[in-house]
Scaffold this active site. Sequence first.
Site, PDB file in Angstrom:
ATOM      1  N   ASP A  55      59.118 -51.135  70.122  1.00  0.00           N
ATOM      2  CA  ASP A  55      58.610 -50.017  69.187  1.00  0.00           C
ATOM      3  C   ASP A  55      59.720 -50.055  68.086  1.00  0.00           C
ATOM      4  O   ASP A  55      60.958 -50.607  68.026  1.00  0.00           O
ATOM      5  CB  ASP A  55      58.547 -48.816  69.658  1.00  0.00           C
ATOM      6  CG  ASP A  55      59.516 -48.362  70.733  1.00  0.00           C
ATOM      7  OD1 ASP A  55      60.612 -49.075  70.784  1.00  0.00           O
ATOM      8  OD2 ASP A  55      59.277 -47.445  71.465  1.00  0.00           O
ATOM      9  N   ASP A  71      58.008 -37.109  78.990  1.00  0.00           N
ATOM     10  CA  ASP A  71      56.422 -37.003  79.362  1.00  0.00           C
ATOM     11  C   ASP A  71      55.993 -38.172  79.926  1.00  0.00           C
ATOM     12  O   ASP A  71      54.678 -38.313  79.630  1.00  0.00           O
ATOM     13  CB  ASP A  71      55.946 -36.400  77.947  1.00  0.00           C
ATOM     14  CG  ASP A  71      56.209 -37.517  76.782  1.00  0.00           C
ATOM     15  OD1 ASP A  71      56.459 -38.595  77.305  1.00  0.00           O
ATOM     16  OD2 ASP A  71      55.826 -37.284  75.905  1.00  0.00           O
ATOM     17  N   HIS A 111      56.034 -41.234  78.806  1.00  0.00           N
ATOM     18  CA  HIS A 111      55.709 -42.441  77.890  1.00  0.00           C
ATOM     19  C   HIS A 111      56.189 -43.614  78.367  1.00  0.00           C
ATOM     20  O   HIS A 111      57.439 -43.696  78.411  1.00  0.00           O
ATOM     21  CB  HIS A 111      55.524 -41.865  76.430  1.00  0.00           C
ATOM     22  CG  HIS A 111      56.752 -41.835  75.828  1.00  0.00           C
ATOM     23  ND1 HIS A 111      57.209 -40.534  75.249  1.00  0.00           N
ATOM     24  CD2 HIS A 111      57.889 -42.487  75.732  1.00  0.00           C
ATOM     25  CE1 HIS A 111      58.303 -40.675  74.679  1.00  0.00           C
ATOM     26  NE2 HIS A 111      58.950 -42.010  75.215  1.00  0.00           N
ATOM     27  N   GLU A 160      52.431 -41.984  73.841  1.00  0.00           N
ATOM     28  CA  GLU A 160      52.668 -40.651  74.124  1.00  0.00           C
ATOM     29  C   GLU A 160      51.474 -40.352  74.993  1.00  0.00           C
ATOM     30  O   GLU A 160      50.410 -41.013  74.869  1.00  0.00           O
ATOM     31  CB  GLU A 160      52.438 -39.703  72.920  1.00  0.00           C
ATOM     32  CG  GLU A 160      53.755 -40.172  71.974  1.00  0.00           C
ATOM     33  CD  GLU A 160      55.239 -39.305  72.693  1.00  0.00           C
ATOM     34  OE1 GLU A 160      55.031 -39.296  74.101  1.00  0.00           O
ATOM     35  OE2 GLU A 160      56.209 -39.334  71.848  1.00  0.00           O
TER      36      GLU A 160
HETATM   37  C1  GLP Z   1      61.984 -43.352  73.318  1.00  0.00           C
HETATM   38  C2  GLP Z   1      61.716 -44.796  73.287  1.00  0.00           C
HETATM   39  C3  GLP Z   1      61.250 -45.292  74.678  1.00  0.00           C
HETATM   40  C4  GLP Z   1      62.329 -44.843  75.779  1.00  0.00           C
HETATM   41  C5  GLP Z   1      62.498 -43.586  75.651  1.00  0.00           C
HETATM   42  C6  GLP Z   1      63.462 -42.686  76.634  1.00  0.00           C
HETATM   43  O1  GLP Z   1      60.735 -42.647  73.183  1.00  0.00           O
HETATM   44  N1  GLP Z   1      60.573 -45.274  72.397  1.00  0.00           N
HETATM   45  O2  GLP Z   1      60.979 -46.647  74.964  1.00  0.00           O
HETATM   46  O3  GLP Z   1      61.949 -45.148  77.062  1.00  0.00           O
HETATM   47  O4  GLP Z   1      62.989 -42.937  74.504  1.00  0.00           O
HETATM   48  O5  GLP Z   1      64.720 -42.795  76.216  1.00  0.00           O
HETATM   49  P1  GLP Z   1      66.123 -42.730  77.143  1.00  0.00           P
HETATM   50  O6  GLP Z   1      66.301 -43.965  77.807  1.00  0.00           O
HETATM   51  O7  GLP Z   1      67.139 -42.552  75.833  1.00  0.00           O
HETATM   52  O8  GLP Z   1      65.938 -41.367  77.804  1.00  0.00           O
END
Ligand code: GLP
Length: 259
Positions: free
Chosen positions: A67, A136, A138, A143
Amino acid sequence: MEVVITPDYDAISRHAAGIVARLLYKKPNAVLGLATGATPLGLYRELIRLHRQEGLDFSKVTTFNLDEYVGLPADHPQSYHRYMWDNLLSQVNVSPSRVHIPNGMVRDMEEYCEWYEGEIARAGGIDLQVLGIGRDGHIAFNEPGSSLGSRTRIKTLARETVEDNARFFDRDEDVPRHAVTMGVGTIMEARQCLLLASGSLKAEAVAATIEGPITCQVTASALQLHRDAIAILDDQAAGRLKRREYYEWVFRHKESWLR
Ligand code: GLP
């Protein structure tokens, strides 16, 4: 889903790096699906170490990122382009022409997303997809409510995600509200998925993903239908799992049937 519970974050990173490295030794031209966020940073550090100290070769590897924020140019300090080049790509011998990170600045997003999906298919599909998980539940930026069959497209970020991301931006209004993201359906086509989660803030989402119903309200739960998905957790992220003892039992006994 295979569940691996490790003592801490470093152990998650080492375990995940071992899986990636074994794939690259077996298939030097593997296609890797890469994720951003804080969670995979340790994995990327370990891959860089393996590249420098043990010659792990990325020269034939193709990468696809999950993404990117819409509206952030590639050179923006908070873009996922910058994240990937700073934290992994510039420090291994990957060929830039084989790196794919969604472009959040294109005008015709629909056409672009179709092209991105086509690029994945033309590369032969993703061999191994690295995933983190949002609070959440995702994966990528799918989402709650995202179709479990969704493909690469624009998503509006949930308020929770925007709040989680606010710490990286100077002003709240600078936090992007949209992202271009692989869909759940795109991710599910990867031949193997590695879901990494660390810390108690993720414990609820992890439990819902592994032991809850399969639902678009927790898009990571779609991985229950994946034939080769491995959740690699630390002690805290595993804290809300009801069948934890069983997963640990399976892991301890895995050696004996592998022999
Ligand atoms: C964002 C990214 C996800 C990632 C999430 C959690 O939403 N698009 O790919 O898994 O953050 O991030 P973190 O690893 O910093 O908790």
